[in-house]
Write a protein that holds these residues in place. Structure first.
Motif, PDB file in Angstrom:
ATOM      1  N   HIS A  86       0.809  -1.220   0.000  1.00 12.66           N
ATOM      2  CA  HIS A  86       0.000   0.000   0.000  1.00 12.66           C
ATOM      3  C   HIS A  86       0.842   1.269   0.000  1.00 12.66           C
ATOM      4  CE1 HIS A  86       0.845  -0.193   4.336  1.00 12.66           C
ATOM      5  NE2 HIS A  86       0.452   1.080   4.405  1.00 12.66           N
ATOM      6  N   LEU A  87       2.142   1.147   0.295  1.00 12.76           N
ATOM      7  CA  LEU A  87       3.028   2.317   0.275  1.00 12.76           C
ATOM      8  C   LEU A  87       3.858   2.410  -1.003  1.00 12.76           C
ATOM      9  CD1 LEU A  87       4.440   2.490   3.917  1.00 12.76           C
ATOM     10  CD2 LEU A  87       2.634   3.876   2.898  1.00 12.76           C
ATOM     11  N   GLN A  88       3.797   1.399  -1.845  1.00 10.04           N
ATOM     12  CA  GLN A  88       4.663   1.395  -3.015  1.00 10.04           C
ATOM     13  C   GLN A  88       4.408   2.557  -3.975  1.00 10.04           C
ATOM     14  OE1 GLN A  88       4.493  -2.556  -4.714  1.00 10.04           O
ATOM     15  NE2 GLN A  88       5.502  -3.491  -2.941  1.00 10.04           N
ATOM     16  N   PRO A  89       3.166   2.999  -4.222  1.00  7.25           N
ATOM     17  CA  PRO A  89       2.979   4.161  -5.110  1.00  7.25           C
ATOM     18  C   PRO A  89       3.314   5.489  -4.436  1.00  7.25           C
ATOM     19  CG  PRO A  89       0.988   2.783  -4.974  1.00  7.25           C
ATOM     20  CD  PRO A  89       1.875   2.402  -3.850  1.00  7.25           C
ATOM     21  N   ARG A  90       3.405   5.502  -3.101  1.00 10.51           N
ATOM     22  CA  ARG A  90       3.588   6.743  -2.356  1.00 10.51           C
ATOM     23  C   ARG A  90       5.085   7.004  -2.174  1.00 10.51           C
ATOM     24  NH1 ARG A  90       0.663   8.041   3.465  1.00 10.51           N
ATOM     25  NH2 ARG A  90       0.977  10.302   3.435  1.00 10.51           N
ATOM     26  N   ILE A  91       5.722   7.444  -3.243  1.00 15.68           N
ATOM     27  CA  ILE A  91       7.166   7.622  -3.241  1.00 15.68           C
ATOM     28  C   ILE A  91       7.572   8.572  -2.125  1.00 15.68           C
ATOM     29  CG2 ILE A  91       9.165   8.194  -4.655  1.00 15.68           C
ATOM     30  CD1 ILE A  91       7.363   5.906  -5.718  1.00 15.68           C
ATOM     31  N   VAL A  92       8.632   8.231  -1.405  1.00 19.30           N
ATOM     32  CA  VAL A  92       9.052   9.017  -0.252  1.00 19.30           C
ATOM     33  C   VAL A  92       9.432  10.429  -0.674  1.00 19.30           C
ATOM     34  CG1 VAL A  92       9.898   6.943   0.907  1.00 19.30           C
ATOM     35  CG2 VAL A  92      11.481   8.329  -0.448  1.00 19.30           C
ATOM     36  N   ASN A 121      -2.089  25.548  -4.453  1.00 18.57           N
ATOM     37  CA  ASN A 121      -0.979  25.780  -3.532  1.00 18.57           C
ATOM     38  C   ASN A 121      -0.366  24.448  -3.133  1.00 18.57           C
ATOM     39  OD1 ASN A 121       0.838  26.600  -1.612  1.00 18.57           O
ATOM     40  ND2 ASN A 121      -0.673  27.489  -0.203  1.00 18.57           N
ATOM     41  N   TRP A 122       0.814  24.153  -3.651  1.00 13.11           N
ATOM     42  CA  TRP A 122       1.483  22.885  -3.372  1.00 13.11           C
ATOM     43  C   TRP A 122       2.053  22.821  -1.951  1.00 13.11           C
ATOM     44  CZ3 TRP A 122       1.260  18.476  -6.007  1.00 13.11           C
ATOM     45  CH2 TRP A 122       0.814  18.525  -7.330  1.00 13.11           C
ATOM     46  N   LEU A 123       2.035  23.944  -1.249  1.00  9.74           N
ATOM     47  CA  LEU A 123       2.518  23.954   0.138  1.00  9.74           C
ATOM     48  C   LEU A 123       1.402  23.686   1.134  1.00  9.74           C
ATOM     49  CD1 LEU A 123       4.879  27.057  -0.091  1.00  9.74           C
ATOM     50  CD2 LEU A 123       5.522  24.644  -0.153  1.00  9.74           C
ATOM     51  N   ASP A 124       0.163  23.631   0.653  1.00  7.58           N
ATOM     52  CA  ASP A 124      -0.985  23.383   1.520  1.00  7.58           C
ATOM     53  C   ASP A 124      -1.530  21.988   1.234  1.00  7.58           C
ATOM     54  OD1 ASP A 124      -3.254  23.347   3.037  1.00  7.58           O
ATOM     55  OD2 ASP A 124      -4.191  25.119   2.109  1.00  7.58           O
ATOM     56  N   PRO A 125      -1.314  21.031   2.149  1.00 10.98           N
ATOM     57  CA  PRO A 125      -1.799  19.660   1.910  1.00 10.98           C
ATOM     58  C   PRO A 125      -3.290  19.586   1.638  1.00 10.98           C
ATOM     59  CG  PRO A 125      -0.292  19.706   3.773  1.00 10.98           C
ATOM     60  CD  PRO A 125      -0.573  21.136   3.416  1.00 10.98           C
ATOM     61  N   ALA A 126      -4.060  20.533   2.153  1.00 16.13           N
ATOM     62  CA  ALA A 126      -5.501  20.503   1.937  1.00 16.13           C
ATOM     63  C   ALA A 126      -5.861  20.771   0.479  1.00 16.13           C
ATOM     64  CB  ALA A 126      -6.182  21.538   2.840  1.00 16.13           C
ATOM     65  N   ASP A 127      -4.964  21.437  -0.258  1.00  9.33           N
ATOM     66  CA  ASP A 127      -5.224  21.734  -1.664  1.00  9.33           C
ATOM     67  C   ASP A 127      -4.834  20.583  -2.590  1.00  9.33           C
ATOM     68  OD1 ASP A 127      -6.331  24.165  -1.298  1.00  9.33           O
ATOM     69  OD2 ASP A 127      -4.610  25.351  -1.940  1.00  9.33           O
ATOM     70  N   ILE A 128      -4.091  19.630  -2.083  1.00  8.94           N
ATOM     71  CA  ILE A 128      -3.556  18.555  -2.914  1.00  8.94           C
ATOM     72  C   ILE A 128      -4.518  17.371  -2.892  1.00  8.94           C
ATOM     73  CG2 ILE A 128      -1.614  16.985  -3.265  1.00  8.94           C
ATOM     74  CD1 ILE A 128       0.139  19.048  -1.853  1.00  8.94           C
ATOM     75  N   PRO A 129      -5.000  16.923  -4.046  1.00  9.82           N
ATOM     76  CA  PRO A 129      -5.939  15.786  -4.080  1.00  9.82           C
ATOM     77  C   PRO A 129      -5.335  14.541  -3.435  1.00  9.82           C
ATOM     78  CG  PRO A 129      -5.827  16.891  -6.230  1.00  9.82           C
ATOM     79  CD  PRO A 129      -4.728  17.464  -5.383  1.00  9.82           C
ATOM     80  N   GLU A 130      -6.198  13.749  -2.841  1.00  5.59           N
ATOM     81  CA  GLU A 130      -5.735  12.541  -2.146  1.00  5.59           C
ATOM     82  C   GLU A 130      -5.016  11.604  -3.114  1.00  5.59           C
ATOM     83  OE1 GLU A 130      -7.477   8.792   0.494  1.00  5.59           O
ATOM     84  OE2 GLU A 130      -8.836  10.314  -0.328  1.00  5.59           O
ATOM     85  N   ALA A 131      -5.505  11.499  -4.356  1.00  2.91           N
ATOM     86  CA  ALA A 131      -4.876  10.613  -5.331  1.00  2.91           C
ATOM     87  C   ALA A 131      -3.443  11.023  -5.623  1.00  2.91           C
ATOM     88  CB  ALA A 131      -5.688  10.582  -6.622  1.00  2.91           C
ATOM     89  N   VAL A 132      -3.161  12.339  -5.586  1.00  2.00           N
ATOM     90  CA  VAL A 132      -1.790  12.816  -5.793  1.00  2.00           C
ATOM     91  C   VAL A 132      -0.938  12.502  -4.571  1.00  2.00           C
ATOM     92  CG1 VAL A 132      -0.359  14.869  -6.111  1.00  2.00           C
ATOM     93  CG2 VAL A 132      -2.479  14.615  -7.407  1.00  2.00           C
ATOM     94  N   ARG A 133      -1.475  12.711  -3.391  1.00  2.00           N
ATOM     95  CA  ARG A 133      -0.724  12.418  -2.157  1.00  2.00           C
ATOM     96  C   ARG A 133      -0.381  10.936  -2.054  1.00  2.00           C
ATOM     97  NH1 ARG A 133      -4.903  15.414   0.324  1.00  2.00           N
ATOM     98  NH2 ARG A 133      -5.565  13.523   1.421  1.00  2.00           N
ATOM     99  N   GLU A 134      -1.290  10.079  -2.505  1.00  2.00           N
ATOM    100  CA  GLU A 134      -1.080   8.641  -2.378  1.00  2.00           C
ATOM    101  C   GLU A 134      -0.383   8.031  -3.593  1.00  2.00           C
ATOM    102  OE1 GLU A 134      -1.610   6.996   0.371  1.00  2.00           O
ATOM    103  OE2 GLU A 134      -2.342   8.848   1.303  1.00  2.00           O
TER     104      GLU A 134
END
Length: 426
Positions: free
Chosen positions: A181-187, A409-422
Protein backbone atom coordinates in the motif's frame (compact mmCIF):
# COMPACT_ATOMS: atom_id res chain seq x y z
CA UNK A 1 1.27 8.84 8.96
CA UNK A 2 4.01 9.40 6.40
CA UNK A 3 6.06 6.60 4.86
CA UNK A 4 8.85 6.83 7.45
CA UNK A 5 6.45 6.63 10.39
CA UNK A 6 4.62 3.71 8.83
CA UNK A 7 7.62 1.48 8.20
CA UNK A 8 8.75 2.05 11.80
CA UNK A 9 5.37 1.16 13.25
CA UNK A 10 5.58 -2.14 15.24
CA UNK A 11 2.42 -3.40 13.56
CA UNK A 12 4.09 -2.95 10.17
CA UNK A 13 7.25 -4.72 11.34
CA UNK A 14 5.14 -7.77 12.15
CA UNK A 15 3.77 -7.97 8.60
CA UNK A 16 6.82 -7.18 6.50
CA UNK A 17 6.39 -8.62 2.98
CA UNK A 18 8.26 -11.83 2.33
CA UNK A 19 11.42 -11.85 0.24
CA UNK A 20 12.10 -14.07 -2.75
CA UNK A 21 15.14 -14.71 -4.96
CA UNK A 22 14.18 -11.91 -7.36
CA UNK A 23 14.05 -9.39 -4.50
CA UNK A 24 17.52 -10.39 -3.34
CA UNK A 25 18.90 -10.18 -6.88
CA UNK A 26 17.57 -6.64 -7.39
CA UNK A 27 18.63 -5.34 -3.98
CA UNK A 28 22.07 -6.88 -4.36
CA UNK A 29 22.76 -4.74 -7.42
CA UNK A 30 21.81 -1.37 -5.89
CA UNK A 31 25.22 -0.34 -4.52
CA UNK A 32 27.01 -1.36 -7.72
CA UNK A 33 24.51 0.49 -9.91
CA UNK A 34 24.76 3.69 -7.84
CA UNK A 35 28.58 3.62 -7.90
CA UNK A 36 28.71 3.11 -11.68
CA UNK A 37 26.03 5.74 -12.31
CA UNK A 38 27.90 8.21 -10.12
CA UNK A 39 31.01 7.86 -12.29
CA UNK A 40 28.99 8.26 -15.49
CA UNK A 41 27.16 11.30 -14.13
CA UNK A 42 30.44 13.00 -13.20
CA UNK A 43 31.81 12.24 -16.68
CA UNK A 44 28.65 13.60 -18.32
CA UNK A 45 28.67 16.83 -16.31
CA UNK A 46 32.24 17.48 -17.46
CA UNK A 47 31.24 16.82 -21.07
CA UNK A 48 28.22 19.14 -20.72
CA UNK A 49 30.34 21.91 -19.26
CA UNK A 50 32.88 21.74 -22.08
CA UNK A 51 30.60 20.65 -24.94
CA UNK A 52 33.12 18.04 -26.08
CA UNK A 53 31.02 15.00 -26.99
CA UNK A 54 32.88 12.78 -29.46
CA UNK A 55 29.90 12.35 -31.79
CA UNK A 56 26.96 14.73 -31.06
CA UNK A 57 23.89 14.93 -33.28
CA UNK A 58 20.53 16.70 -33.34
CA UNK A 59 17.88 14.09 -32.71
CA UNK A 60 14.48 15.64 -33.36
CA UNK A 61 12.63 18.76 -34.48
CA UNK A 62 9.14 19.57 -33.20
CA UNK A 63 6.64 22.37 -33.81
CA UNK A 64 6.55 23.30 -30.11
CA UNK A 65 10.17 22.35 -29.98
CA UNK A 66 12.40 21.85 -27.02
CA UNK A 67 15.22 24.36 -26.83
CA UNK A 68 17.75 21.58 -27.21
CA UNK A 69 17.61 17.87 -28.02
CA UNK A 70 21.14 16.55 -28.42
CA UNK A 71 22.03 12.91 -28.79
CA UNK A 72 25.57 11.67 -28.62
CA UNK A 73 27.89 8.69 -28.83
CA UNK A 74 31.10 8.69 -26.82
CA UNK A 75 33.40 6.62 -24.63
CA UNK A 76 33.40 7.15 -20.88
CA UNK A 77 35.85 5.84 -18.31
CA UNK A 78 34.09 3.44 -15.94
CA UNK A 79 36.04 1.61 -13.22
CA UNK A 80 39.27 2.34 -15.07
CA UNK A 81 38.09 0.91 -18.41
CA UNK A 82 36.71 2.38 -21.62
CA UNK A 83 32.92 2.16 -21.64
CA UNK A 84 31.11 2.98 -24.93
CA UNK A 85 28.01 5.05 -24.18
CA UNK A 86 25.13 6.75 -25.88
CA UNK A 87 23.12 9.57 -24.39
CA UNK A 88 20.59 12.32 -24.73
CA UNK A 89 20.22 15.86 -23.35
CA UNK A 90 16.84 17.66 -23.45
CA UNK A 91 16.32 21.31 -22.49
CA UNK A 92 12.84 22.83 -22.51
CA UNK A 93 10.67 25.44 -20.83
CA UNK A 94 8.45 23.96 -18.12
CA UNK A 95 6.27 26.92 -17.10
CA UNK A 96 6.15 30.70 -16.80
CA UNK A 97 5.00 32.59 -13.73
CA UNK A 98 1.72 34.42 -14.43
CA UNK A 99 0.61 36.04 -11.16
CA UNK A 100 2.38 34.81 -8.02
CA UNK A 101 5.68 36.25 -6.89
CA UNK A 102 8.65 34.18 -8.18
CA UNK A 103 9.75 33.40 -4.60
CA UNK A 104 6.38 31.79 -3.87
CA UNK A 105 6.53 29.80 -7.11
CA UNK A 106 10.03 28.66 -6.14
CA UNK A 107 8.84 27.28 -2.80
CA UNK A 108 5.94 25.46 -4.45
CA UNK A 109 8.19 24.08 -7.19
CA UNK A 110 10.58 22.66 -4.59
CA UNK A 111 7.71 20.87 -2.87
CA UNK A 112 6.25 19.58 -6.13
CA UNK A 113 9.50 18.20 -7.54
CA UNK A 114 11.00 16.65 -4.42
CA UNK A 115 7.79 15.41 -2.81
CA UNK A 116 5.19 14.68 -5.49
CA UNK A 117 6.77 14.56 -8.95
CA UNK A 118 7.46 10.81 -8.96
CA UNK A 119 3.94 10.13 -7.70
CA UNK A 120 2.35 11.85 -10.73
CA UNK A 121 4.76 10.79 -13.47
CA UNK A 122 2.18 8.81 -15.47
CA UNK A 123 -0.73 10.38 -17.33
CA UNK A 124 -3.79 8.90 -18.95
CA UNK A 125 -5.25 10.23 -22.18
CA UNK A 126 -9.03 10.25 -22.89
CA UNK A 127 -10.31 6.96 -24.25
CA UNK A 128 -13.44 5.84 -26.06
CA UNK A 129 -16.29 4.50 -23.96
CA UNK A 130 -17.28 0.91 -24.74
CA UNK A 131 -20.73 -0.09 -23.38
CA UNK A 132 -20.76 -3.13 -21.13
CA UNK A 133 -23.09 -5.01 -23.47
CA UNK A 134 -20.79 -4.55 -26.50
CA UNK A 135 -18.25 -7.18 -27.45
CA UNK A 136 -14.57 -6.27 -27.52
CA UNK A 137 -11.78 -7.98 -29.43
CA UNK A 138 -10.88 -9.96 -26.31
CA UNK A 139 -14.38 -11.50 -26.20
CA UNK A 140 -13.92 -13.07 -29.64
CA UNK A 141 -12.35 -16.52 -30.04
CA UNK A 142 -8.64 -16.29 -30.85
CA UNK A 143 -8.88 -17.87 -34.30
CA UNK A 144 -11.67 -15.44 -35.29
CA UNK A 145 -10.10 -12.23 -33.99
CA UNK A 146 -8.39 -11.32 -37.31
CA UNK A 147 -11.85 -11.18 -38.93
CA UNK A 148 -13.50 -9.13 -36.17
CA UNK A 149 -14.26 -5.39 -36.20
CA UNK A 150 -14.99 -5.33 -32.47
CA UNK A 151 -13.14 -2.50 -30.70
CA UNK A 152 -10.20 -3.26 -28.48
CA UNK A 153 -9.74 -1.34 -25.21
CA UNK A 154 -6.46 0.51 -25.45
CA UNK A 155 -4.05 1.36 -22.66
CA UNK A 156 -3.78 5.14 -23.07
CA UNK A 157 -1.27 5.69 -20.30
CA UNK A 158 1.98 7.45 -21.12
CA UNK A 159 5.02 8.52 -19.17
CA UNK A 160 6.34 6.45 -16.28
CA UNK A 161 4.82 4.59 -13.38
CA UNK A 162 7.13 4.48 -10.35
CA UNK A 163 6.68 2.03 -7.47
CA UNK A 164 9.09 2.01 -4.54
CA UNK A 165 10.04 -1.52 -3.54
CA UNK A 166 13.07 -1.53 -1.22
CA UNK A 167 15.02 0.82 1.03
CA UNK A 168 18.28 0.96 2.97
CA UNK A 169 18.42 3.09 6.11
CA UNK A 170 21.31 5.50 6.50
CA UNK A 171 22.22 5.00 10.17
CA UNK A 172 21.64 1.26 10.64
CA UNK A 173 22.21 -0.09 7.07
CA UNK A 174 18.94 -1.98 7.55
CA UNK A 175 17.46 -3.12 4.21
CA UNK A 176 13.69 -3.37 4.09
CA UNK A 177 10.81 -3.84 1.71
CA UNK A 178 7.96 -1.35 1.37
CA UNK A 179 4.48 -2.78 1.96
CA UNK A 180 2.22 -2.90 -1.08
CA UNK A 181 0.00 0.00 0.00
CA UNK A 182 3.03 2.32 0.27
CA UNK A 183 4.66 1.40 -3.02
CA UNK A 184 2.98 4.16 -5.11
CA UNK A 185 3.59 6.74 -2.36
CA UNK A 186 7.17 7.62 -3.24
CA UNK A 187 9.05 9.02 -0.25
CA UNK A 188 9.83 12.71 0.05
CA UNK A 189 13.22 12.75 -1.65
CA UNK A 190 14.59 15.25 0.85
CA UNK A 191 14.65 12.36 3.31
CA UNK A 192 17.46 10.81 1.28
CA UNK A 193 19.78 13.14 3.23
CA UNK A 194 18.87 12.00 6.73
CA UNK A 195 16.90 8.73 6.67
CA UNK A 196 17.47 6.65 3.55
CA UNK A 197 20.81 5.60 2.09
CA UNK A 198 18.97 4.52 -1.04
CA UNK A 199 15.61 3.37 -2.31
CA UNK A 200 14.99 1.01 -5.22
CA UNK A 201 11.99 1.48 -7.47
CA UNK A 202 10.37 -0.41 -10.31
CA UNK A 203 9.53 1.72 -13.34
CA UNK A 204 6.79 0.77 -15.78
CA UNK A 205 7.31 2.58 -19.07
CA UNK A 206 3.95 3.07 -20.76
CA UNK A 207 3.32 3.33 -24.48
CA UNK A 208 6.76 1.99 -25.42
CA UNK A 209 6.30 0.54 -28.91
CA UNK A 210 8.72 -0.58 -31.59
CA UNK A 211 7.36 0.26 -35.04
CA UNK A 212 8.64 -0.97 -38.39
CA UNK A 213 7.39 0.63 -41.63
CA UNK A 214 8.39 -1.38 -44.73
CA UNK A 215 7.30 1.45 -47.08
CA UNK A 216 7.50 5.23 -47.03
CA UNK A 217 4.66 7.58 -46.01
CA UNK A 218 3.37 5.17 -43.37
CA UNK A 219 1.13 3.27 -45.77
CA UNK A 220 1.74 0.08 -43.80
CA UNK A 221 3.46 -0.50 -40.48
CA UNK A 222 4.05 -3.19 -37.89
CA UNK A 223 3.94 -2.22 -34.23
CA UNK A 224 5.33 -4.36 -31.43
CA UNK A 225 4.02 -3.10 -28.05
CA UNK A 226 6.60 -3.63 -25.32
CA UNK A 227 5.59 -3.93 -21.69
CA UNK A 228 8.83 -2.39 -20.52
CA UNK A 229 9.88 -2.21 -16.90
CA UNK A 230 13.18 -1.65 -15.20
CA UNK A 231 14.65 -1.11 -11.76
CA UNK A 232 16.28 2.10 -10.59
CA UNK A 233 18.06 3.24 -7.44
CA UNK A 234 18.06 6.72 -5.89
CA UNK A 235 20.52 8.12 -3.37
CA UNK A 236 21.19 11.65 -2.14
CA UNK A 237 23.98 12.01 -4.72
CA UNK A 238 21.28 12.14 -7.41
CA UNK A 239 18.97 14.64 -5.67
CA UNK A 240 19.26 18.38 -6.39
CA UNK A 241 17.94 20.77 -3.73
CA UNK A 242 19.51 24.21 -4.07
CA UNK A 243 18.11 27.61 -3.13
CA UNK A 244 19.78 30.63 -4.77
CA UNK A 245 22.36 28.53 -6.69
CA UNK A 246 23.46 31.54 -8.77
CA UNK A 247 22.71 35.26 -9.10
CA UNK A 248 20.27 34.53 -11.96
CA UNK A 249 18.42 31.64 -10.34
CA UNK A 250 16.06 31.39 -7.38
CA UNK A 251 16.37 27.63 -7.17
CA UNK A 252 17.43 24.37 -8.74
CA UNK A 253 15.62 21.12 -7.83
CA UNK A 254 15.72 17.73 -9.42
CA UNK A 255 15.81 13.96 -9.27
CA UNK A 256 18.12 11.39 -10.76
CA UNK A 257 18.63 7.68 -10.55
CA UNK A 258 20.91 4.80 -11.42
CA UNK A 259 19.85 2.00 -13.77
CA UNK A 260 20.08 -1.50 -12.33
CA UNK A 261 20.93 -4.59 -14.32
CA UNK A 262 17.84 -6.57 -15.30
CA UNK A 263 16.51 -9.50 -13.37
CA UNK A 264 16.37 -12.63 -15.56
CA UNK A 265 13.22 -12.92 -17.68
CA UNK A 266 12.15 -14.58 -20.89
CA UNK A 267 12.19 -12.12 -23.78
CA UNK A 268 13.61 -11.87 -27.29
CA UNK A 269 14.97 -8.36 -26.67
CA UNK A 270 18.49 -7.75 -25.39
CA UNK A 271 18.60 -3.96 -25.23
CA UNK A 272 16.42 -1.04 -24.20
CA UNK A 273 14.68 -0.11 -20.93
CA UNK A 274 15.38 -2.85 -18.44
CA UNK A 275 18.45 -4.21 -20.26
CA UNK A 276 21.17 -1.65 -19.48
CA UNK A 277 24.50 -2.64 -17.98
CA UNK A 278 25.07 0.78 -16.38
CA UNK A 279 23.58 4.23 -16.74
CA UNK A 280 21.65 7.09 -15.17
CA UNK A 281 18.85 9.56 -15.78
CA UNK A 282 18.64 13.09 -14.35
CA UNK A 283 15.72 15.55 -14.42
CA UNK A 284 16.61 19.01 -13.08
CA UNK A 285 14.35 22.07 -12.85
CA UNK A 286 15.61 25.66 -12.59
CA UNK A 287 13.53 28.73 -11.75
CA UNK A 288 14.80 32.17 -12.72
CA UNK A 289 14.20 35.41 -10.84
CA UNK A 290 11.51 36.26 -13.37
CA UNK A 291 9.59 33.11 -12.39
CA UNK A 292 10.26 31.13 -15.56
CA UNK A 293 10.95 27.44 -14.96
CA UNK A 294 13.09 25.30 -17.26
CA UNK A 295 13.97 21.62 -17.17
CA UNK A 296 17.09 19.82 -18.32
CA UNK A 297 17.10 16.02 -18.66
CA UNK A 298 20.25 13.98 -19.12
CA UNK A 299 20.53 10.30 -19.96
CA UNK A 300 23.63 8.13 -20.38
CA UNK A 301 23.81 4.34 -20.78
CA UNK A 302 25.95 1.69 -22.39
CA UNK A 303 25.71 1.16 -26.13
CA UNK A 304 24.20 -2.17 -27.21
CA UNK A 305 26.10 -5.20 -28.45
CA UNK A 306 22.89 -7.14 -29.17
CA UNK A 307 19.40 -5.97 -30.08
CA UNK A 308 17.53 -9.28 -29.89
CA UNK A 309 18.42 -12.58 -28.33
CA UNK A 310 17.24 -15.91 -29.73
CA UNK A 311 18.09 -19.47 -28.82
CA UNK A 312 18.27 -20.73 -32.40
CA UNK A 313 16.96 -24.27 -32.09
CA UNK A 314 15.26 -25.80 -35.18
CA UNK A 315 13.20 -28.17 -33.05
CA UNK A 316 11.83 -25.41 -30.81
CA UNK A 317 11.04 -23.22 -33.79
CA UNK A 318 9.38 -26.11 -35.62
CA UNK A 319 7.20 -27.01 -32.67
CA UNK A 320 6.39 -23.32 -32.16
CA UNK A 321 5.07 -23.05 -35.71
CA UNK A 322 3.16 -26.31 -35.34
CA UNK A 323 1.59 -25.09 -32.08
CA UNK A 324 0.55 -21.89 -33.82
CA UNK A 325 -1.25 -23.88 -36.50
CA UNK A 326 -2.79 -26.41 -34.08
CA UNK A 327 -3.49 -24.05 -31.14
CA UNK A 328 -0.93 -25.76 -28.90
CA UNK A 329 -2.04 -29.33 -29.60
CA UNK A 330 1.33 -30.44 -31.06
CA UNK A 331 3.34 -29.81 -27.89
CA UNK A 332 0.70 -31.45 -25.73
CA UNK A 333 0.75 -34.62 -27.84
CA UNK A 334 4.47 -34.83 -28.52
CA UNK A 335 5.94 -33.16 -25.43
CA UNK A 336 8.37 -36.00 -24.47
CA UNK A 337 9.59 -36.31 -28.07
CA UNK A 338 10.17 -32.54 -28.24
CA UNK A 339 12.34 -32.54 -25.12
CA UNK A 340 14.42 -35.47 -26.38
CA UNK A 341 15.00 -33.87 -29.80
CA UNK A 342 15.93 -30.49 -28.26
CA UNK A 343 18.68 -32.15 -26.22
CA UNK A 344 20.37 -33.82 -29.19
CA UNK A 345 19.80 -31.19 -31.89
CA UNK A 346 22.58 -28.58 -32.41
CA UNK A 347 21.50 -25.03 -31.64
CA UNK A 348 22.98 -21.54 -31.49
CA UNK A 349 22.41 -19.73 -28.15
CA UNK A 350 22.12 -15.92 -27.97
CA UNK A 351 21.68 -15.53 -31.72
CA UNK A 352 20.82 -11.99 -32.85
CA UNK A 353 19.20 -11.93 -36.31
CA UNK A 354 19.25 -8.11 -36.38
CA UNK A 355 23.02 -7.85 -35.97
CA UNK A 356 23.46 -10.77 -38.37
CA UNK A 357 21.35 -9.01 -41.01
CA UNK A 358 23.28 -5.75 -40.63
CA UNK A 359 26.59 -7.54 -41.08
CA UNK A 360 25.34 -9.56 -44.05
CA UNK A 361 23.72 -6.72 -46.00
CA UNK A 362 26.76 -4.48 -45.58
CA UNK A 363 29.06 -7.28 -46.68
CA UNK A 364 26.84 -7.92 -49.69
CA UNK A 365 26.74 -4.23 -50.73
CA UNK A 366 30.30 -3.34 -49.86
CA UNK A 367 29.12 -1.07 -47.04
CA UNK A 368 26.60 0.92 -49.12
CA UNK A 369 23.68 -0.37 -47.04
CA UNK A 370 25.02 1.50 -44.03
CA UNK A 371 24.40 4.89 -45.68
CA UNK A 372 21.64 4.18 -48.19
CA UNK A 373 19.53 1.70 -46.18
CA UNK A 374 20.45 2.92 -42.67
CA UNK A 375 21.59 -0.65 -41.99
CA UNK A 376 23.72 0.02 -38.93
CA UNK A 377 23.53 -0.34 -35.19
CA UNK A 378 24.00 3.45 -34.89
CA UNK A 379 20.81 4.03 -36.88
CA UNK A 380 18.86 1.76 -34.52
CA UNK A 381 20.34 3.52 -31.50
CA UNK A 382 19.08 6.86 -32.80
CA UNK A 383 15.70 5.57 -33.91
CA UNK A 384 13.89 3.97 -32.19
CA UNK A 385 16.01 3.83 -29.02
CA UNK A 386 16.98 7.45 -28.32
CA UNK A 387 13.99 8.88 -30.18
CA UNK A 388 11.57 6.80 -28.10
CA UNK A 389 13.42 7.85 -24.96
CA UNK A 390 12.97 11.50 -25.96
CA UNK A 391 9.25 11.08 -26.63
CA UNK A 392 8.57 9.31 -23.32
CA UNK A 393 10.29 12.07 -21.35
CA UNK A 394 8.54 14.74 -23.41
CA UNK A 395 5.21 13.20 -22.37
CA UNK A 396 6.47 12.90 -18.81
CA UNK A 397 7.12 16.64 -18.54
CA UNK A 398 3.92 17.55 -20.39
CA UNK A 399 1.86 15.43 -18.01
CA UNK A 400 3.68 16.83 -14.98
CA UNK A 401 2.91 20.38 -16.15
CA UNK A 402 -0.82 19.59 -16.29
CA UNK A 403 -0.73 18.29 -12.72
CA UNK A 404 1.43 21.21 -11.53
CA UNK A 405 -1.12 23.73 -12.78
CA UNK A 406 -4.14 21.95 -11.29
CA UNK A 407 -3.13 22.56 -7.66
CA UNK A 408 -3.52 26.10 -6.35
CA UNK A 409 -0.98 25.78 -3.53
CA UNK A 410 1.48 22.88 -3.37
CA UNK A 411 2.52 23.95 0.14
CA UNK A 412 -0.98 23.38 1.52
CA UNK A 413 -1.80 19.66 1.91
CA UNK A 414 -5.50 20.50 1.94
CA UNK A 415 -5.22 21.73 -1.66
CA UNK A 416 -3.56 18.56 -2.91
CA UNK A 417 -5.94 15.79 -4.08
CA UNK A 418 -5.74 12.54 -2.15
CA UNK A 419 -4.88 10.61 -5.33
CA UNK A 420 -1.79 12.82 -5.79
CA UNK A 421 -0.72 12.42 -2.16
CA UNK A 422 -1.08 8.64 -2.38
CA UNK A 423 0.51 8.31 -5.82
CA UNK A 424 -2.60 6.80 -7.40
CA UNK A 425 -3.59 9.74 -9.61
CA UNK A 426 -2.67 8.23 -13.01
Amino acid sequence: MDVWETINNPDYRDCTPTWDDRDLLVVGDADRALADAGQLKEWWEQKEATGTYANPFELVRTYNRAERVTGFFDTALLNGKDFPVMGLVQNMVFDKSKQARPEIVRDELREFILHYFMRVSATKEPEAFIPRDQFTKADVRTELQPFSFCPEPLDTQSGFGYSQLYYKLRESDYVGKFPVHLQPRIVDLRRMSDIYQWIVLQVNIFDFNLTYMPFAHGSFSLTFPQKEETYIAISRDFITNQDEPSPDLLGRYGIGYALLKPAPRKTIFAYGPGYFTAGFQSIDFEISRSGETRVRMGFVANRPTNVTNFDLNPISWGFGFADLMTFGLTSRLFGPVKKALEQVTPHIPNFDPVIAYIAFINLLTGGLARNQLCASLEALEKNPMLLTHFMEHYYLISGALMTWRKVQNWLDPADIPEAVREGTSS
